[in-house]
Write a protein that holds these residues in place. Structure first.
Motif, short mmCIF file in Angstrom:
data_model
loop_
_atom_site.label_atom_id
_atom_site.label_comp_id
_atom_site.label_asym_id
_atom_site.label_seq_id
_atom_site.Cartn_x
_atom_site.Cartn_y
_atom_site.Cartn_z
N LEU A 84 29.43 76.31 27.30
CA LEU A 84 29.86 75.27 28.25
C LEU A 84 30.40 75.87 29.54
N LEU A 85 30.75 77.15 29.51
CA LEU A 85 31.26 77.83 30.71
C LEU A 85 30.20 78.65 31.41
N MET A 90 31.37 77.11 36.91
CA MET A 90 32.47 77.95 36.42
C MET A 90 32.81 79.03 37.44
N VAL A 91 31.83 79.42 38.24
CA VAL A 91 32.05 80.45 39.25
C VAL A 91 32.87 79.88 40.42
N VAL A 92 32.67 78.61 40.75
CA VAL A 92 33.25 78.02 41.96
C VAL A 92 34.47 77.16 41.67
N HIS A 93 34.39 76.34 40.61
CA HIS A 93 35.42 75.32 40.38
C HIS A 93 36.82 75.90 40.14
N PRO A 94 37.03 76.81 39.18
CA PRO A 94 38.39 77.32 38.95
C PRO A 94 39.02 78.00 40.16
N PRO A 95 38.30 78.86 40.91
CA PRO A 95 38.94 79.43 42.10
C PRO A 95 39.37 78.37 43.10
N LEU A 96 38.57 77.32 43.28
CA LEU A 96 38.96 76.26 44.21
C LEU A 96 40.21 75.54 43.71
N VAL A 97 40.28 75.31 42.40
CA VAL A 97 41.45 74.62 41.83
C VAL A 97 42.71 75.43 42.10
N PHE A 98 42.67 76.73 41.85
CA PHE A 98 43.89 77.53 42.01
C PHE A 98 44.16 77.89 43.46
N GLY A 142 36.23 67.06 42.68
CA GLY A 142 34.87 66.55 42.66
C GLY A 142 33.93 67.43 41.86
N LEU A 143 34.05 68.76 42.03
CA LEU A 143 33.21 69.67 41.25
C LEU A 143 33.57 69.62 39.78
N GLY A 144 34.87 69.40 39.47
CA GLY A 144 35.26 69.24 38.07
C GLY A 144 34.63 68.01 37.45
N GLY A 145 34.57 66.92 38.21
CA GLY A 145 33.91 65.72 37.71
C GLY A 145 32.42 65.94 37.51
N LEU A 146 31.80 66.68 38.43
CA LEU A 146 30.37 67.01 38.28
C LEU A 146 30.14 67.85 37.03
N TRP A 147 31.02 68.79 36.78
CA TRP A 147 30.94 69.63 35.59
C TRP A 147 31.06 68.76 34.33
N ALA A 148 32.02 67.84 34.33
CA ALA A 148 32.21 66.97 33.18
C ALA A 148 30.96 66.14 32.90
N TYR A 149 30.30 65.71 33.96
CA TYR A 149 29.13 64.84 33.78
C TYR A 149 27.88 65.63 33.38
N LEU A 150 27.66 66.77 34.05
CA LEU A 150 26.41 67.50 33.83
C LEU A 150 26.47 68.45 32.64
N ILE A 151 27.60 69.11 32.44
CA ILE A 151 27.67 70.18 31.44
C ILE A 151 28.39 69.71 30.17
N LEU A 152 29.55 69.09 30.34
CA LEU A 152 30.34 68.69 29.18
C LEU A 152 29.83 67.41 28.54
N ASP A 153 28.97 66.67 29.25
CA ASP A 153 28.34 65.47 28.71
C ASP A 153 29.38 64.45 28.25
N TRP A 154 30.31 64.16 29.15
CA TRP A 154 31.33 63.15 28.85
C TRP A 154 30.80 61.73 29.02
N GLY A 155 29.61 61.60 29.60
CA GLY A 155 29.09 60.27 29.87
C GLY A 155 29.61 59.68 31.17
#
Length: 217
Positions: A84-85, A90-98, A142-155
């Motif tokens: 899932l990572l 995973m390359v972009v989202h965590p650095p932007l968050v921190f 926004g990228l976290g939401g995209l990750w949740a939708y595309l990779i984590l399959d949260w629906g």
């Protein structure tokens, strides 16, 4: 055997990596803003930089306590990055968050540095930092939401889980800070300091308390 970017991203896939990342961004922002801001006195600028540098050092000490570079125990299975990572997000989202959290702490340091001193232009200095912080935080969420939708399959893009909500709270504080200029009358410095400290406090809540079920705390 993974691509280079995934191997780099694996360094912030555990608990200690984000702490080191946050420390690095905090110190970089302290270095970037080492010169006094507009209408900022030299003593206040030095206090602001000292607060940011001290916070970055505290994060470094905390991460060192968790032994991020300890060798793998003999006989232990090799570390694997969760499927899932294994994504470019995973390359972009965590650095932007921190980076966003580092901006929040920089805003808090700007407010705290003026305590007990009469300063002019505090609103301008805070808004100047709140604007890029708001942009980076919006992009990260926004990228976290995209990750949740595309990779984590949260629906969906949003599920109000603790990590998402924890990141949303500093975003709200930054939105308030960025719109302080629209208030028709002068905002007292006490209120500005309070919102600045709230921004940093919510960033701490989103990291040291919310993430990993409070394990970082």
């Amino acid at each position: 055997g993974m691509p280079l970017l995934y191997r780099v991203a694996a360094t912030w896939s555990a608990r200690t990596g984000p702490l080191l990342l946050w420390s690095a961004f905090t110190v970089i922002l302290a270095w970037w803003g080492r010169a006094p801001f507009e209408d900022e006195s030299e003593p206040v600028a030095q206090r602001r930089i000292a607060l940011l540098g001290g916070f970055g050092a505290l994060l470094m000490l905390l991460s060192m306590h968790l032994r991020p570079f300890a060798p793998t125990a003999p006989g232990a299975p090799p570390g694997e990055l969760s499927p899932l990572l294994q994504t470019d997000l995973m390359v972009v989202h965590p650095p932007l968050v921190f980076l966003a959290y580092a901006y929040c702490m920089s805003i808090a340091a700007t407010g705290v540095a003026t305590v007990g001193r009469e300063e002019t232009g505090l609103l301008q200095r805070l808004v100047r930092q709140a604007r890029p912080a708001f942009f980076v935080t919006t992009l990260a969420i926004g990228l976290g939401g995209l990750w949740a939708y595309l990779i984590l399959d949260w629906g969906g893009y949003w599920a109000w889980d603790p990590v998402e909500t924890g990141s949303f709270l500093p975003w709200l504080a930054l939105a308030v800070m960025a719109h302080m200029r629209t208030v028709p009358r002068r905002v007292p410095d006490l209120v500005l300091r309070g919102v600045a400290m709230l921004t940093g406090g919510l960033a701490l809540f989103a990291t040291l308390v919310t993430r990993a079920g409070g394990a970082w705390a």
